[in-house]
Design an enzyme around this catalytic site. Structure first.
Site, short mmCIF file in Angstrom:
data_model
loop_
_atom_site.label_atom_id
_atom_site.label_comp_id
_atom_site.label_asym_id
_atom_site.label_seq_id
_atom_site.Cartn_x
_atom_site.Cartn_y
_atom_site.Cartn_z
N ASP A 117 0.82 -1.21 0.00
CA ASP A 117 0.00 0.00 0.00
C ASP A 117 0.85 1.26 0.00
O ASP A 117 0.50 2.26 0.63
CB ASP A 117 -0.92 -0.02 1.23
CG ASP A 117 -2.04 1.02 1.13
OD1 ASP A 117 -2.39 1.40 0.01
OD2 ASP A 117 -2.53 1.45 2.19
N CYS A 167 -20.27 -13.76 -3.56
CA CYS A 167 -21.18 -12.75 -3.03
C CYS A 167 -22.64 -13.09 -3.33
O CYS A 167 -23.54 -12.72 -2.56
CB CYS A 167 -20.85 -11.37 -3.60
SG CYS A 167 -19.43 -10.56 -2.82
N CYS A 173 -26.33 -11.25 -2.34
CA CYS A 173 -26.21 -10.43 -1.13
C CYS A 173 -25.86 -8.98 -1.47
O CYS A 173 -24.98 -8.72 -2.30
CB CYS A 173 -25.14 -11.02 -0.21
SG CYS A 173 -24.88 -10.07 1.31
N CYS A 185 -23.64 -4.98 2.22
CA CYS A 185 -22.67 -3.88 2.29
C CYS A 185 -23.21 -2.63 1.62
O CYS A 185 -23.05 -1.51 2.13
CB CYS A 185 -21.34 -4.31 1.67
SG CYS A 185 -21.44 -4.89 -0.04
N CYS A 215 -17.12 7.93 0.32
CA CYS A 215 -16.78 6.92 1.33
C CYS A 215 -16.34 7.58 2.64
O CYS A 215 -15.56 8.54 2.62
CB CYS A 215 -15.68 6.02 0.78
SG CYS A 215 -15.07 4.79 1.95
N CYS A 256 -13.60 3.59 8.31
CA CYS A 256 -14.95 3.03 8.48
C CYS A 256 -14.89 1.53 8.21
O CYS A 256 -14.23 1.08 7.27
CB CYS A 256 -15.93 3.70 7.52
SG CYS A 256 -17.62 3.05 7.62
N CYS A 282 -19.03 -1.67 5.96
CA CYS A 282 -19.29 -2.65 4.90
C CYS A 282 -18.67 -4.01 5.24
O CYS A 282 -19.15 -5.05 4.76
CB CYS A 282 -18.79 -2.13 3.55
SG CYS A 282 -17.02 -1.79 3.46
N CYS A 288 -20.79 -7.81 6.38
CA CYS A 288 -20.53 -8.87 5.40
C CYS A 288 -20.65 -10.25 6.06
O CYS A 288 -19.95 -10.54 7.03
CB CYS A 288 -19.14 -8.70 4.81
SG CYS A 288 -18.70 -10.02 3.63
#
Length: 321
Positions: free
Chosen positions: A132, A186, A189, A192, A211, A238, A241, A245
């Site tokens: 990152d 997923c 669903c 999120c 976001c 945050c 989401c 899940c």
């Protein structure tokens, strides 16, 4: 040593260093992902993160970052906290990934050690480590290495392990055995998407400019008033989401101590875990104490003035118990 055996040994070394999973993909130019990124940028969904526009060629082709690269080794490191590590009701919420030591430092240290072990196994190898911190599409390469699929919230989900993972890579000029992608589970669903209070999500796409993580971390300007009532108490990042899940019911606490909540000094001089501080303690937190915390934490991404603004906005948006 054949590529299959060498690849198995590299994954074993990654596990010995504390990584939860490792996978390998071919270093090549991204095609569909490059088109998706270009469209996302053209639509302005990156907000004020103009660095996302820079180094586009390197972002879509690891061989620009490491000339002659043949393989991308992706690793995951769990950061899910223990059940007893939780913030008290009413405290300004901090994303779980920032509770412990700065993941950039922790992961890079382990990745460099893994790189040295690869060289011990394979001889002279050219490469670079990333976590990152460079124009590398971490989630794309982890997905290509079979470590999970991209969920509708755009985070990587690992089967029966969830999504609370840091991602790192080593790009090397070494031919290895490549893993294939896993299925997307997923299904129908949309939890999120339904739970996002600012409407930042649609299936497999995020408008970063909406976001909460972007608003509380990346946005350097004043937060638009329209978003302030919808932060739901979040002051840094945050996790909504991820919290909703269903796959995160499989999340298990990380076994090591690197990401245990940091000990921080309070106004009374005593040290307490970051997660033990309530709203009053955070309100009394000094600039000096914040800077000491930031030196050890991913919270260093923001400055004191931003933190104080975030506290005010979070307090004004905290839901009633």
């Amino acid at each position: 040593m054949d590529t299959g055996e060498l690849s198995r040994m590299i994954k074993a070394e990654a596990a010995a260093l504390g990584f939860d999973l490792a996978g390998i993909s071919r270093a090549e130019q991204l095609q569909q992902e490059a088109r998706d990124l270009e469209q996302w940028l053209a639509q302005g969904r990156h907000g004020t993160m103009h660095y996302m526009e820079a180094h586009f060629d390197a972002r879509i082709d690891p061989r620009v970052l490491v000339p002659g690269a043949k393989s991308v080794i992706s690793v995951l490191h769990n950061y899910f906290p223990a059940p007893e590590d939780r913030q008290p009701p009413g405290a300004p919420k901090i994303s779980r990934y920032a509770w412990g030591a700065d993941y950039h430092t922790v992961l890079k240290g382990k990745l460099y050690r893994l790189f040295e072990r690869i060289r011990a196994l394979a001889g002279e190898v050219a490469g670079r480590v990333f976590t990152d911190s460079a124009p590398v599409m971490d989630k794309v390469w982890a997905k290509r290495a079979g470590l999970g699929w991209t969920g509708k919230h755009t985070n990587l989900i690992t089967p029966r392990r969830g999504s609370y993972f840091f991602i790192g890579e080593i790009i090397v000029d070494l031919e290895l055995a490549y893993d294939g992608p896993v299925r997307d589970f997923c299904g129908t669903c949309t939890r999120c998407i339904d739970a996002c209070p600012t409407g930042a999500l649609e299936p497999y796409r995020i408008d970063a400019a909406k976001c909460i993580s972007y608003l509380t971390i990346e946005l350097k300007e004043q937060m638009p008033e329209a978003f302030r009532p919808h932060l739901e108490g979040w002051a840094y990042g945050c996790d909504i989401c991820q919290e909703v899940c269903p796959w995160n019911r499989f999340s298990s606490p990380h076994p090591g101590g690197e990401f245990k909540p940091l000990m921080v000094g309070t106004s009374g001089g005593a040290a307490s875990p970051l997660t033990a501080l309530g709203a009053a303690e955070w309100e009394e937190f000094t600039e000096s104490a914040f800077k000491k915390l930031a030196r050890r934490s991913a919270i260093s991404r923001i400055k004191w003035a931003k933190w104080r603004d975030n506290l005010l906005h979070a307090a004004g948006s905290t839901p009633e118990p």
